[in-house]
Design a protein around this motif. Structure first.
Motif, short mmCIF file in Angstrom:
data_model
loop_
_atom_site.label_atom_id
_atom_site.label_comp_id
_atom_site.label_asym_id
_atom_site.label_seq_id
_atom_site.Cartn_x
_atom_site.Cartn_y
_atom_site.Cartn_z
N HIS E 720 0.96 -1.31 -0.10
CA HIS E 720 0.12 -0.06 0.11
C HIS E 720 1.09 1.13 0.00
N LEU E 721 1.85 1.12 0.79
CA LEU E 721 2.76 2.25 0.90
C LEU E 721 3.52 2.62 -0.44
N ASN E 723 2.32 1.59 -3.59
CA ASN E 723 1.72 1.92 -4.69
C ASN E 723 0.50 3.04 -4.61
N GLU E 727 -0.16 4.22 -8.08
CA GLU E 727 -1.12 3.59 -8.70
C GLU E 727 -2.54 4.01 -8.00
N GLY E 728 -2.53 4.44 -6.90
CA GLY E 728 -3.61 5.04 -6.26
C GLY E 728 -4.05 6.61 -6.58
N THR E 731 -1.40 10.72 -1.77
CA THR E 731 -0.20 10.62 -0.55
C THR E 731 -0.69 10.20 0.58
N ASN E 732 -1.91 10.51 0.74
CA ASN E 732 -2.28 9.97 2.11
C ASN E 732 -2.95 8.23 1.90
N VAL E 733 -1.87 7.50 2.35
CA VAL E 733 -1.97 6.13 2.13
C VAL E 733 -3.11 5.63 3.06
N ILE E 737 -6.25 3.73 1.03
CA ILE E 737 -6.84 2.47 1.32
C ILE E 737 -8.07 2.30 1.50
N ASP E 740 -9.75 3.23 -1.90
CA ASP E 740 -9.46 2.50 -3.12
C ASP E 740 -8.98 1.04 -2.62
N PHE E 741 -8.00 0.85 -2.09
CA PHE E 741 -7.32 -0.45 -1.80
C PHE E 741 -8.35 -1.45 -1.24
N ASN E 818 -4.74 13.12 -0.02
CA ASN E 818 -3.59 13.39 -0.13
C ASN E 818 -3.07 13.81 1.32
N THR E 881 -12.94 0.06 -9.15
CA THR E 881 -11.66 0.06 -9.69
C THR E 881 -11.64 1.69 -9.95
#
Ligand code: NA
Ligand code: NA
Lengths: 89, 510, 118, 163, 957, 134
Positions: E720-721, E723, E727-728, E731-733, E737, E740-741, E818, E881
Motif C-alpha cells: 500500500h505504501l 503503490n 497507482e492510487g 499520498t495519504n495512504v 486504502i 481504493d485499496f 493526499n 476500480t
C-alpha cells in the motif's frame, strides 16, 4: 533554545491538564466540570501546536482546528443540556 | 460470469438506497422494487451457483488490486450455495412480509435489502476484515429489522441482542488484530499461507487470536455458551425477520467452516484443525440445551427459537468433525434447517395472528380460522425441524450420523442426536396438540380481522416447505454438489491458487 | 511508551467491561463506548507504535508507520459510531416503552422474568 | 445582479481569507477555488443568517480590533497577576449591570465577547429583552468604572461599526 | 415398477379423499377404497410368482452417497404383510365409511389412513434399511394423526402423543441399530445384509445393533416393557384400532424381527432378549386383559399378549418356531381385526364399551354376535378355528424350549398365558354376548349394523373358520412362502392341521381351556383382589415421566436462559478470556518480543495519567451519568491526542469528530433517561464483575503488549505504501486504502451508518404509539430549566460559524486523498455545523430552512458511492476500480481528479444524511417529552426587531 | 535560524505555556465558578495565541514560507470562548444562584435571560416546570 522552551511549554501544559483533571473530578458543580473539559480542549490544542513545532511538521494543524471547533460544540452541548435538558429544541 | 460475483452484494445495496431515495413514501412501490430485486437476485445467484458447480473457485479482485493487497471476493461452490440459499430465503421472506408486516414500521424493505447485502457479502468475501464489515452490515440491518414495529417484548429482546452482538464485534476486532499482528495479512488465502510460517515464538498469539475469532463466529452461530442472544431475539422478532434470521446463524457456521478449514485446516501445521476440539463438545451441549428448551417452551415462538438452537447444534456437530463426509452432511443439514426454521416461523405467524389475544402462548384457545390448513403446514414444518421422515431433516441427520461413525465421540454424537430428536418430537407434539387439537374441546371460535386467505404469506410458507420437499427428492444431486463443496474446502490449494496464483502454493508445499 | 499504550488498552477494556456488566442501559452503552476505544486502539497498536511517521507520503521520506491498521481503525470507528447511535436510541426507546432502563427491562429488585404464565 | 450573487462582500472576503488560511498558500488556483466557495457558501447559508448586518466601516473595525487586542494582552497580564499573587479572599468579585444602547444581535454579541476577552470581566448573562448585560468582574472595587469603560471603549465603537 | 407403484399408490391416492369428500362420503370412501383395491390387485398379480419362490426387486437411485436408495423387493414375508395391510385396509375402509359419524371429517380420516397404509406397505417392501427407517417413522407419524383423530377427546390426544413418543423413541434407537448394521455389512441393502449373518453375529457391534433394533421392534409391537402405550391408543376410532393396533402397525416390529431373523437370531442374546420379552408380554398382556372393562382395552391387551406370543416364537430362533410365528400372525390378523370391528359395532350400536353393562347381546344383534363369538373362540384357541392350530404349534415349541437350563419355565408360562387368553376370550363371549342383559338402560337400543359394517368382519370370520378347517389348503402356500422368506433357507417339516395327535401341546391346551374357564368363573372375586393390588399405572408413569422431563427441562432451560443480560455477557466475557488463554497456553514456545521500545515522553506520561484517572473515575462515579459522559469525553480526547502522537492524524481527526457527535447523541438520550444510575449491584456482583473485568483487561492488555514488543516483518501494507501514490493517486495512504485499496470496506461502512440512521428513524417513528406515547404524554420535566431556549449570543456565534465550518468541511474533504481528511470527517464537520444551528436557533426554525431531505441524502450517498464502483463494472473493470487524471487548467494550475473522490462524496453524503437524520429524529422524542412547541423564531427575543414578533410558535406536524 | 527569531519563538512558547498554566491554575485556585471562569477563558486564549504565533514564526523561518493557518485556530478560539464562558456561567447560575438575592437587577423591563422568560407570546417554559412541581 527552542527545545528548552518547548520542554517548558510541555511541562506547563501537562501540569495545566492535571489541574483541569482535578477540577473535572472535584467539581463541585457541573459547570465546573464542563469548564474543566473545555479548558482541557484548549490545552490539548496547545499540546498539538507544541508538538507540531517540536517535530517541525504541519501535519497536526487540522487536528488542532477540529479540536477547537468540536471542543466548543461539546461544551455548548453540555451547557445547553444543563440549561434546558433538551439540547435541540 | 466471474464479473457477476459482486452483483449479489451491490444489487441489494443499490436497491435499498433507491428505495430510500425514491420510493420511501409508497409501500406498494417499495414492494415492487424489493420483490423484483430479490427475484433478480435469485436469478443471479442461481447463475453463479451453476457457474461455480462447473468451475473451480473464482476470485474477484475489487478495485482491481491484486490479492492479498486489496479485497477479494471468492466464489466457490460453498459461497455460491450460500448466496443462492440466502436469496431463496429472502424471496420467501419478502413475499411474506409484503402482505402486511412491512407496514408495521418504517423502512422494512430498505433494511431487508441491506440485510441481504450484508449476508451475501459475508459469504462471498475472501478477506477477514471485510468479513467484519459485512458482519456489521448484516448485524445492524438485523437490529433494524428485529426492532421493526417495536413493542415492549421486542424492544427488551432487541436490547439484549444488540448489546451481545456489539460485544461480539469488539471481540472480532481483537481476534483480527491478533491475527494480523503476527501474519501481516487479512486475506484469507494469504492467511492460509502465512499461518504455517508464523515463527514459533509468535504462534501462541496467533492461536489465541484465532480462537477468539472462533468465539465470535460461534456467537453468531448460537453455540453454547454464547447462544444466549438467540431465544429472546428469534422469539420476539417479527415473523418474516425471524425467518430471515434463519440464515444469520448460518453465517456464523459458514465463517467457522471457511476460516478454520482454509487458514487453520490441514496445512496449518501446529494449528491444524484448530477449531475442532472446541466446536464438537460445544455443539453437543448446544443440541441438548436447544432441545431442552423445546421441551420447556411455553410459547410457540420460543419453542421454534430453541429448536433453531438445537439445529445449530446438529449442524455444528457435523462442522466440528471437520471431515469431508461430515461437512457435506452438515451442509445438507444447513440447507434443510434454514428452510425449516424459516417455514416454522412463518407458519407460526399465520397461527399467532389468528389466535388473537392468545398469541403464541402454548395455552388452550378456542378454534381459529384455517386451523386445519395451518395444522397441516405446522405438522409438515415440525416434521422437518424434528428431523422425522420423509423430509430432508431426516436425511440430513442420517448423513451426519453416518459421517460421525469414525469419530472418537461417535457414541456421544449418536446418542445425543437421537435422544434430542425425541425431545424435539415430544416438544412439537405437545405444542401441536395444544394449538390444533385441544382447541376442538373448547367452545367458541376466535375471529380476528384481516385477510382470510393471505395469498403471499401462504405462498411463502408453502414455498419454504416446498424447498424441504425438493431437498428431499433431490437429495442425491444436492449431496453430489455438497461433496464437491467438501472437496473444495479440503483441497485448499484450489482456493489459494484462485486467489493468489499458482506460485503461492509453493509456499505451503502444495 | 508501549507499556503506556498496552496498559491503557487494558484499563479501557477493564473499565469498559465493568460498565458493560452493569444492569442499566446507560452504563452499558458507556461501557460499550469504552470497549470500542480499547478495541480501536488495540487494532491501531497491532501495526506497532511509531512517532512522527504518519503514512502521508513525502518526498525523501522512506519510513512510515503501518497505514493498514489505521485504515481498519477508521472503518471500525465509523461502524462503532453507527452502532452506538443505534443503541443509544434503542435504550431511550426501550425506556419509554417499558418505563425503566434496566437492561432486562425490569425494575430494580424484581425477580428475573418469570417466563410466561402457562 | 451583484447584489443577488454577492450579498455580503465582507463575508465573502472573510471566507476567502479563511480559505487561504486553510490551504495555507496564496496561488491562483487556491484563490479562484476559494473565491468560488466564498461566493457559494454565503448563498447557501443565507437562510440561516437572516438580516446579516452590513458592516462597511473598515477603519472602525481595524481600530476596534487593535484596541481589543491590546486590551486582551493587558487583561491577561492583570488577570495572571490576580490569580498568581492575590489571596482569593481579597478578590472583590461581583456582578455588574451594563445597560445597552446597541440593538443589533451581532453588535451585542460582539460587545459581550469583547467584555469576556478583556480585563477581569466575563459576560455571564443578558437581560431577557437584550437591553442589559450582566458582567462578572474578577476584581472590581469600583463597579461603575467598569461599566463606564465598557460603554466608552467598546460599545461606542461598535455602534459606529454596526449602526 | 409395479412394486414401486404399490407403495406409492396409497401416498398418491391420499389426495383423493381430501378432494372427493366434496362429492360426498360415499364417493370419498369409494375413491379411497379403489386406491387400496388397485394396490391390492397389483400385489395379487405378483402373488402366485412369489408363492412359487420368485423375488421381485426394483431399485432407483436416491442418495447413493449415503447408501440410501429407493429399492423394493417382494418375497413371501413381504407378500404376507402387504396382503394383510392392503386387504384388511380395504375392509377397514369399507367399515369406516359406516362407522364414522356425520360430524367426523371423513376426508381427513381417509387421508391419514392412506398415508399410514403407504408407510406400512413401504416398510414391508423396502429392500433398503434406511428406506425402511423412513417408512417406519412415517407409520409413527401417521398413526399419531390417526390416534389423535378425535382431537376433542383428551384421551385421544394423550394417547396419540404417547404412541408417538414411545414408537418414535424406538424408531430413533432403531436408526442407530440400522446404521451399525449397515456399517458392519458395508451396505444398507437388505438383500445384502441378509446374506451376511456370520459377519454380523461375529461383529463386536452385534449386541448394540441388536438391542437398538429390538428397541424399535419392541416399542412398535408393544412388547414388555413398552406395552403400555397400546391400550391408550385405543382412544382412536375403532377402525383405527382394528387396523393399526391389531392388524398392521403393531405387527411392524414383528415383521422386522422376522425380516432380520436370518441374521440376528440364533444367538443366546437374541434368545434371551426376544423370547423372554415375548413370554413376559404374552402372560402379562393376557393377565391385564382379563380385568379390562373396556371392550377395546381387553382387545388391546389381548393383542399385546398375542404379539408377545409371536415374538416369543421368533425369539426361540428355531425354524419350526418361526413357522408357527408366521402362521399365528396370519391367524391373529384375521380374528383380531374382526374382533375389533365387532367391538366397534357394539360401541356403535350400544353407545358404550363397558363390558359390565353388556350381556345377552347375541339376541339383539345375532350377526355381530356370531362373528364375535367365533372370532373370540379362535382367539381362545378353541378347536376348530385357526387360532387353535397356531396356538398348538406355539405350545409344542414351548414344550421343548430350555430357559436358563430349566425345562419347565417356558412350558409353564406358555400354558399360563394360554390359560389367561382363554379367560379373557371367554369373558368376551360370556359377558358380552351370552347370559342375561345386565344393563337395560344402554345409551342406544342395539341391533345389527348395516351390511357394510358387518360384512368386513364377517369375511374375516369366514377366513377364521376356513383356515381352521383347511389350514394347509387356504394358508399353506402363504405360510410356506412366508416362513421360507423368514428363515431364509430350508423349511422344516411341518403340517398345518387341527389334529396332531395326543401331544404335550394338546395337554397344555386342555389345561388352558379348563383353567381359563375356571378363572372366568372366579372373575368377580379376582376382580376385587386385583382392584386392591396397586398395579403400576403405565399412563400415569408415562405422563409423570413426560411431566418430569418437561419440568426438568424448564428447570434447566429457564434457569439458564433467565433473561439476564448481565449473566449472558459475563458468560461471554469469561468465555472469551478462557478461549483466548486456552489458545495461548496450548501453544508451546511463546517468546517475548525483542522490538526496541519507544521512549516515554513527559506529555505521553501525563496523557496516560489523565487516561487512567478518567477511566477509573468513570467507573467509580458512573452513577452520575452526566459526569460519566464528561469523563468519557476526556478519554476520547486523550485517545485522539494519542493517535496524533503516534502518527495517525486521520484517526485523530475521525475520533474527535465522532466524539462530539456521540456526546450530542448521548446528551439527547440522557435527557430522557434517568440522570442517575441506581446503586443496586450487590457487593458479590461487584466483586464478580470486578474480577471478570480485571481478567479481561489483563488479557487484552497482555496481548497487545506481546504484540507491540515484537516486530512484524512483512505486512501487506508495504504494498500500500509503495503503490498509493503511483497507482492510487494519493499520498495519504490511509485515505487511499479507504477509498481504493479497501474501498469495499468503506462501502460497507457507510452502509452501516445509513442503516443505523434508518433504523433509528424507524424506531422513533413508533414512539407515537402504545406505552411510549402514553409515557411521553404524561412526561414531567424533572429538572430546573433556564428561561431562554435560544441564547442570543449563541445564535449569533453559530451563524458566523456555519459558513466557516462549511469552508473547513470542503477543505477537509478535498485534501483527504493526499493529506489527513476525507469524506467521512468532512461529513461530520458539516453535520456538526448543521447541528449547531439546530442547537442554537432551535429545531423548528432550522428545519424550516433546511432544504435537503436526510433520507434522500443517505440513499444518494450510497448510490453515489456505488456509481463510481458500478461505472467501473460496466466498463468491464472490477467494481470500485478507480482512476485519476491530472488536469491542467489555465490560471488555476494543475490538480488531480480521482474517481475515488466520487466515492468519497458518497461517503460524505451518507455521513451527513445519517447523522442529521438520527439527531433530528431523536430530538423529536425530546420535544414530545418536553411538551414544547417548535419555534418559528431563532431567538427568544430579537432586539433588532422593531415590532413585536408576529409569528406564533408552530405546532410540530 | 537567526538568534533573534529563535529567541522570539522561544519566548512566545514560554509565555504561552505560562499563561496556559496560569489559566488552569486559576481554575483550581479560585473559590467559585464565576471567578474561576475568568482564568481559563482569558489566560488560555492568550496562552494559545502566543503558541500559535510562535508556530507561525517557526514555520515561516523553518519552511521558508509564511504559514497562516494558525490564525484560523485563533479566530475560532476568539469566536467561541465568550460563548462558552457565557453558557457555562448560565449553567452555573441556573442551579446555584438565586437571581433575586445574588444578582443585581437588570434595570430593564425584563430580568436576566437565564431566569426570566421572554419570547414570542411570553413563552415561559419554567412556568410549566413550576406547575408540575406543585
Ligand atoms: Na466512539
Ligand atoms: Na484502483
Amino acid at each position: 533554545m527552542i527545545e528548552y522552551a518547548l520542554n517548558f511549554g510541555f511541562v506547563c501544559v501537562a501540569l495545566a491538564l492535571l489541574m483541569n483533571l482535578y477540577r473535572l473530578t472535584a467539581g463541585p458543580t457541573t459547570a465546573d466540570r464542563v469548564l474543566a473539559v473545555d479548558t482541557m480542549a484548549i490545552n490539548a490544542i496547545a499540546l498539538l501546536v507544541l508538538y507540531g513545532i517540536g517535530k517541525a511538521t504541519a501535519m497536526y494543524f487540522e487536528g488542532a482546528l477540529l479540536f477547537a471547533m468540536f471542543g466548543f460544540v461539546s461544551t455548548v452541548a453540555y451547557c445547553k443540556f444543563v440549561l434546558r435538558g433538551d439540547i435541540i429544541e | 460470469m466471474g464479473d457477476w460475483i459482486v452483483v449479489p452484494i451491490v444489487l441489494p445495496a443499490v436497491m435499498a438506497a433507491l428505495i430510500v431515495l425514491a420510493v420511501r413514501h409508497d409501500i406498494i412501490l417499495q414492494r415492487v422494487f424489493s420483490i423484483t430485486a430479490t427475484v433478480a437476485l435469485v436469478a443471479v445467484t442461481l447463475s453463479l451457483l451453476i457457474f461455480a458447480s462447473g468451475n473451480g473457485p473464482e476470485m474477484y479482485a475489487l478495485s482491481d488490486w491484486p490479492a492479498p493487497f486489496g479485497i477479494v471476493l471468492v466464489l466457490d461452490r460453498l459461497s455460491a450455495m450460500m448466496v443462492f440459499l440466502t436469496s431463496l430465503l429472502g424471496l420467501g421472506v419478502v413475499l411474506f412480509a409484503s402482505s402486511e408486516w412491512d407496514k408495521r414500521g418504517k423502512h422494512f424493505h430498505a433494511l431487508f435489502q441491506f440485510q441481504l447485502m450484508g449476508v451475501n457479502g459475508a459469504f462471498l468475501t475472501g478477506d477477514i476484515f471485510n468479513l467484519f464489515v459485512f458482519f456489521e452490515v448484516l448485524l445492524i440491518a438485523s437490529y433494524g429489522l428485529m426492532l421493526h414495529g417495536a413493542g415492549a417484548d421486542r424492544l427488551k429482546a432487541g436490547m439484549q441482542y444488540v448489546v451481545i452482538n456489539l460485544t461480539g464485534s469488539s471481540l472480532f476486532l481483537v481476534g483480527v488484530g491478533m491475527i494480523y499482528s503476527v501474519t501481516g495479512t487479512l486475506n484469507m488465502a494469504d492467511l492460509a499461507i502465512q499461518v504455517p510460517n508464523v515463527a514459533s515464538g509468535d504462534a501462541a498469539l496467533l492461536r489465541a487470536g484465532a480462537l477468539i475469532l472462533l468465539l465470535v463466529f460461534c456467537v453468531k452461530a448460537a453455540l453454547v455458551p454464547v447462544h444466549f442472544w438467540l431465544p429472546g431475539t428469534y422469539a420476539n422478532a417479527p415473523a418474516p425477520v425471524a425467518a430471515l434470521f434463519a440464515i444469520m446463524t448460518k453465517v456464523g457456521a459458514y465463517s467457522v467452516l471457511r476460516v478454520y478449514s482454509l487458514a487453520f485446516g490441514d496445512t496449518a501445521g501446529d494449528m491444524a484443525w484448530l477449531a475442532a476440539p472446541y466446536i464438537l463438545p460445544a455443539a453437543l451441549v448446544t443440541l441438548v440445551l436447544g432441545m431442552t428448551g423445546v421441551l420447556a417452551a411455553k410459547r410457540l415462538n420460543s419453542l421454534i427459537a430453541f429448536s433453531v438452537i438445537g439445529s445449530m447444534g446438529t449442524l455444528l456437530i457435523a462442522v466440528g468433525l471437520f471431515t469431508p463426509e461430515a461437512i457435506s452432511a452438515g451442509l445438507y443439514y444447513l440447507l434443510h434447517s434454514t428452510f425449516s426454521a424459516a417455514a416454522l416461523f412463518l407458519i407460526a405467524d399465520l397461527v399467532v395472528s389468528r389466535r388473537g389475544q392468545f398469541g403464541d402462548s402454548l395455552h388452550t384457545a378456542p378454534r381459529f380460522h384455517q386451523s386445519g390448513f395451518l395444522a397441516v403446514l405446522f405438522f409438515v414444518g415440525a416434521i422437518g425441524m424434528a428431523g422425522m421422515p420423509p423430509l430432508s431433516g431426516f436425511i440430513g441427520k442420517l448423513q451426519i450420523l453416518d459421517a460421525a461413525r469414525d469419530s472418537d465421540a461417535m457414541v456421544w454424537i449418536w446418542a445425543i442426536i437421537l435422544v434430542t430428536s425425541l425431545m424435539c418430537i415430544v416438544g412439537f407434539g405437545r405444542a401441536g396438540s395444544v394449538l390444533f387439537w385441544k382447541s376442538a374441546s373448547v367452545d367458541g371460535e376466535i375471529t380476528v380481522e384481516g385477510a382470510k386467505w393471505p395469498v403471499l404469506p401462504i405462498i411463502a410458507s408453502c414455498g419454504m416447505l416446498g424447498a424441504l420437499v425438493a431437498l428431499t427428492i433431490f437429495a442425491g444431486p444436492v449431496t453430489d454438489y455438497l461433496q464437491g463443496v467438501s472437496v473444495q474446502l479440503f483441497d485448499t490449494s484450489q482456493y489459494i491458487e484462485a486467489v493468489l496464483g499458482e506460485n503461492a502454493l509453493s509456499l505451503i508445499g502444495q | 511508551m508501549e507499556f503506556l499504550v498496552a496498559s491503557s488498552i487494558g484499563l479501557l477494556t477493564m473499565c469498559g467491561t465493568y460498565l458493560l456488566l452493569r444492569g442499566r442501559t446507560f452504563p452499558v452503552v458507556v461501557g460499550l463506548a469504552m470497549l470500542s476505544y480499547a478495541v480501536n486502539v488495540f487494532l491501531f497498536a497491532m501495526g506497532r507504535l511509531t512517532i512522527n511517521m504518519p503514512p502521508i507520503l513525502r518526498d525523501g521520506v522512506t519510513e512510515y508507520t503501518d497505514p493498514l491498521p489505521q485504515a481498519l481503525v477508521l472503518t471500525a470507528i465509523v461502524i462503532s459510531f453507527g452502532m452506538t447511535a443505534l443503541i443509544v436510541v434503542l435504550s431511550i426507546r426501550t425506556f419509554l416503552e417499558i418505563g425503566n432502563d434496566h437492561v432486562d427491562g425490569r425494575p430494580a429488585g424484581a425477580p428475573s422474568e418469570a417466563g410466561d404464565k402457562n | 445582479m451583484m447584489k443577488r450573487y454577492l450579498p455580503h462582500p465582507l463575508l465573502t472576503l472573510a471566507l476567502l481569507i479563511v480559505w487561504v488560511f486553510l490551504v495555507n498558500e496564496i496561488s491562483a488556483g487556491a484563490v479562484i477555488f476559494g473565491l468560488i466557495l466564498a461566493i457559494i457558501i454565503p448563498l447557501i447559508t443565507a437562510n440561516f443568517w437572516p438580516g446579516r448586518p452590513s458592516v462597511r466601516n473598515a477603519y472602525a473595525i481595524c481600530e476596534y480590533g487593535l484596541v481589543v487586542l491590546w486590551d486582551i494582552l493587558v487583561a491577561n497580564v492583570i488577570v495572571a497577576g490576580l490569580i498568581l499573587f492575590r489571596k482569593t479572599e481579597s478578590l472583590e468579585s461581583k456582578s455588574v449591570v451594563v445597560p445597552l444602547d446597541l440593538t443589533s444581535p451581532e453588535a451585542i454579541t460582539t460587545l459581550a465577547g469583547t467584555i469576556t476577552m478583556t480585563p477581569g470581566t466575563v459576560t455571564i448573562d443578558l437581560s431577557a429583552d437584550a437591553k442589559s448585560l450582566l458582567v462578572h468582574c474578577l476584581h472590581a472595587p469600583d463597579p461603575q468604572e467598569v461599566v463606564d469603560e465598557i460603554k466608552h471603549r467598546y460599545e461606542r465603537r461598535l455602534k459606529e461599526i454596526f449602526e | 415398477m409395479s412394486l414401486t407403484l404399490i407403495v406409492l399408490l396409497p401416498f398418491i391416492g391420499a389426495v383423493l379423499p381430501a378432494i372427493m369428500i366434496r362429492a360426498g362420503r360415499n364417493a370419498c370412501a369409494t375413491a379411497t377404497g379403489s386406491v387400496t383395491l388397485l394396490a391390492l390387485i397389483l400385489l395379487m398379480a405378483k402373488a402366485p410368482a412369489v408363492i412359487a419362490g420368485e423375488v421381485f426387486q426394483v431399485s432407483y437411485s436416491w442418495l447413493p452417497e449415503l447408501g440410501l436408495n429407493v429399492t423394493f423387493f417382494l418375497d413371501g414375508l413381504g407378500l404376507l404383510f402387504a396382503t394383510l395391510i392392503l386387504g384388511i385396509g380395504l375392509l377397514i375402509i369399507i367399515y369406516a365409511r359406516f362407522y364414522l359419524s356425520k360430524d367426523d371429517p371423513m376426508g381427513r380420516f381417509y387421508v391419514f389412513l392412506l398415508l399410514f397404509q403407504g408407510a406400512m406397505v413401504g416398510i414391508v417392501l423396502s429392500d433398503n434399511i434406511l428406506l425402511l427407517l423412513i417408512f417406519w417413522e412415517l407409520t409413527s407419524l401417521s398413526s399419531f394423526l390417526l390416534i389423535g383423530y378425535w382431537k376433542h377427546l383428551p384421551a385421544g390426544r394423550q394417547g396419540a402423543r404417547m404412541a408417538l413418543a414411545v414408537t418414535g423413541a424406538g424408531g430413533l434407537a432403531m436408526i442407530a441399530g440400522m446404521l451399525i448394521l449397515g456399517d458392519i455389512v458395508g451396505s444398507y441393502d437388505l438383500t445384502v445384509i441378509l446374506q451376511n449373518a456370520d459377519l454380523i453375529q461375529a461383529s463386536p457391534m452385534y449386541l448394540p445393533a441388536l438391542i437398538l433394533i429390538l428397541l424399535g421392534c419392541f416399542t412398535k409391537s408393544a412388547q414388555f416393557p413398552f406395552h403400555f402405550w397400546l391400550p391408550h391408543a385405543m382412544a382412536a376410532p375403532t377402525p383405527v384400532s382394528a387396523y393399526l393396533h391389531s392388524a398392521t402397525m403393531v405387527k411392524a416390529g414383528i415383521f422386522l424381527m422376522a425380516r432380520m431373523w436370518p441374521v440376528l437370531s440364533g444367538t443366546p442374546e437374541w434368545f434371551y432378549i426376544v423370547a423372554t420379552a415375548g413370554l413376559v408380554t404374552m402372560v402379562l398382556g393376557a393377565w391385564i386383559a382379563i380385568f379390562k372393562h373396556d371392550l377395546k382395552g381387553l382387545l388391546a391387551f389381548s393383542t399385546v399378549s398375542h404379539l408377545g406370543l409371536v415374538t416369543m416364537l421368533l425369539g426361540f430362533g428355531t425354524p419350526m418356531a418361526a413357522v408357527a410365528g408366521v402362521f399365528h400372525i396370519i391367524n391373529h390378523a384375521t380374528f383380531k381385526a374382526a374382533l375389533f370391528m365387532t367391538a366397534g359395532i357394539i360401541d356403535h350400536e350400544t353407545g358404550t364399551r363397558d363390558i359390565r353393562r353388556f350381556g345377552g347381546l347375541l339376541n339383539l344383534m345375532p350377526i355381530a354376535g356370531t362373528i364375535g363369538i367365533i372370532t373370540a373362540a379362535s382367539m381362545a384357541g378353541v378347536i376348530p378355528f385357526n387360532g387353535f392350530i397356531s396356538k398348538e404349534m406355539m405350545l409344542e415349541e414351548a414344550w421343548h424350549t430350555m430357559w436358563l437350563d430349566q425345562n419347565w419355565v417356558v412350558p409353564l408360562l406358555a400354558t399360563v398365558g394360554a390359560l389367561f387368553s382363554v379367560a379373557y376370550s371367554f369373558r368376551f363371549i360370556f359377558h358380552v354376548w351370552l347370559g342375561k342383559p345386565r344393563d337395560e338402560n344402554l345409551p342406544h337400543h342395539p341391533h345389527d349394523p348395516p351390511f357394510g359394517m358387518w360384512a368386513p368382519p364377517a369375511l374375516l370370520t369366514v377366513l377364521v373358520v376356513l383356515i381352521g378347517l383347511f389350514p394347509s389348503v387356504i394358508a399353506g402356500p402363504l405360510v410356506a412362502a412366508t416362513a421360507g422368506a423368514v428363515i431364509g433357507g430350508e423349511l422344516p417339516e411341518y403340517y398345518l392341521s387341527l389334529w396332531h395327535g395326543l401331544t404335550p401341546a394338546l395337554g397344555m391346551s386342555v389345561i388352558a381351556l379348563i383353567g381359563g374357564s375356571l378363572l372366568l368363573m372366579r372373575h368377580g372375586g379376582l376382580m376385587s383382589v386385583t382392584a386392591n393390588l396397586s398395579r403400576p399405572d403405565a399412563k400415569a408413569m408415562f405422563d409423570c415421566g413426560i411431566a418430569k422431563a418437561v419440568a426438568l427441562s424448564r428447570l434447566v432451560s429457564d434457569n439458564l436462559h433467565n433473561g439476564s443480560l448481565q449473566r449472558y455477557l459475563a458468560i461471554m466475557v469469561i468465555g472469551s478470556i478462557g478461549i483466548g488463554l486456552s489458545g495461548f497456553y496450548a501453544q508451546p514456545d511463546f517468546q517475548s518480543g525483542s522490538r526496541e521500545l519507544l521512549e516515554v515522553s513527559p506529555p505521553a506520561a501525563i496523557g496516560w495519567l489523565l487516561l487512567v484517572v478518567t477511566c477509573v473515575a468513570a467507573v467509580f462515579m458512573h452513577h452520575n451519568r452526566l459526569l460519566t459522559l464528561l469523563l468519557v469525553g476526556v478519554v476520547g480526547l486523550i485517545v485522539s491526542l494519542g493517535f496524533i502522537y503516534l502518527s495517525a492524524p486521520d484517526l485523530a481527526l475521525t475520533q474527535i469528530s465522532v466524539e462530539v457527535v456521540t456526546v450530542i447523541l448521548m446528551l439527547l438520550a440522557l435527557n430522557i433517561l434517568p440522570k442517575e444510575t441506581p446503586k443496586e449491584s450487590t457487593p458479590g456482583r461487584k466483586m464478580r464483575d470486578g474480577i471478570v473485568s480485571i481478567a479481561a483487561g489483563l488479557g487484552v492488555g497482555g496481548a497487545i503488549w506481546a504484540i507491540m514488543t515484537r516486530d512484524l516483518t512483512n505486512s501487506i501494507s508495504s504494498y500500500h505504501l509503495a503503490n498509493s501514490k503511483v497507482e492510487g493517486g494519493g499520498t495519504n495512504v490511509v485515505n487511499v486504502i479507504l477509498v481504493d485499496f479497501r474501498g469495499f470496506d468503506t462501502f460497507g461502512e457507510i452502509i452501516v451508518l445509513g442503516i443505523a440512521a434508518l433504523s433509528i428513524f424507524a424506531l422513533i417513528e413508533t414512539v407515537t404509539q402504545g406505552e411510549a406515547a402514553k409515557r411521553l404524554a404524561n412526561w414531567v420535566v424533572d429538572h430546573r430549566r433556564s428561561a431562554d431556549r435560544h441564547p442570543m449570543m449563541m445564535v449569533v456565534a453559530t451563524r458566523v460559524m456555519l459558513p466557516l465550518s462549511l469552508m473547513v468541511g470542503v477543505y477537509i474533504f478535498l485534501r483527504g486523498h493526499n493529506e489527513p481528511g476525507g469524506g467521512f470527517i468532512a461529513g461530520l464537520v458539516v453535520s456538526v455545523a448543521l447541528v449547531m444551528q439546530y442547537m442554537a436557533s432551535g429545531f423548528g426554525w432550522t428545519q424550516n430552512r433546511m432544504k435537503v431531505n436526510y433520507h434522500g441524502m443517505i440513499g444518494l450517498g450510497v448510490i453515489a458511492a456505488a456509481i463510481t464502483g458500478v461505472s467501473a463494472w460496466v466498463a468491464g473493470l472490477p467494481f470500485l476500480t478507480s482512476g485519476f487524471v491530472h488536469v491542467h487548467l489555465p490560471i488555476v494550475g494543475e490538480f488531480e481528479l480521482a474517481s475515488a473522490m466520487g466515492f468519497d462524496l458518497g461517503v460524505f453524503l451518507t455521513v451527513v444524511g445519517a447523522v442529521m437524520l438520527a439527531l433530528a429524529k431523536l430530538s423529536q422524542v425530546e420535544r414530545m417529552a418536553e411538551h414544547v412547541d417548535i419555534n418559528a423564531e431563532p431567538m427568544d427575543h430579537d432586539p433588532s426587531a422593531t415590532a413585536a414578533p408576529a409569528a406564533s410558535p408552530e405546532k410540530e406536524a | 535560524m537567526p538568534f533573534v527569531i529563535e529567541l522570539i519563538i522561544s519566548l512566545l512558547i514560554v509565555i504561552g505555556g505560562a499563561f496556559l498554566l496560569i489559566g488552569s491554575f486559576g481554575m483550581i485556585k479560585l473559590r467559585d465558578l464565576l471567578p474561576r471562569l475568568h482564568a481559563p477563558t482569558k489566560a488560555s486564549t492568550v496562552g494559545l495565541g502566543s503558541l500559535l504565533i510562535a508556530s507561525m514564526l517557526f514555520f515561516w523561518v523553518e519552511r521558508g514560507h509564511f504559514t497562516i493557518h494558525e490564525l484560523l485556530i485563533t479566530l475560532f478560539i476568539f469566536l467561541t470562548a465568550p460563548i462558552t464562558a457565557n453558557l457555562i456561567a448560565k449553567a452555573y447560575m441556573l442551579l446555584n444562584v438565586d437571581p433575586n438575592k445574588d444578582l443585581p437587577p437588570s434595570k430593564q423591563d425584563e430580568g436576566w435571560a437565564t431566569f426570566d422568560p421572554i419570547g414570542p407570546e411570553g413563552y415561559d417554559p419554567s412556568e410549566e416546570y413550576q406547575e408540575k412541581e406543585t
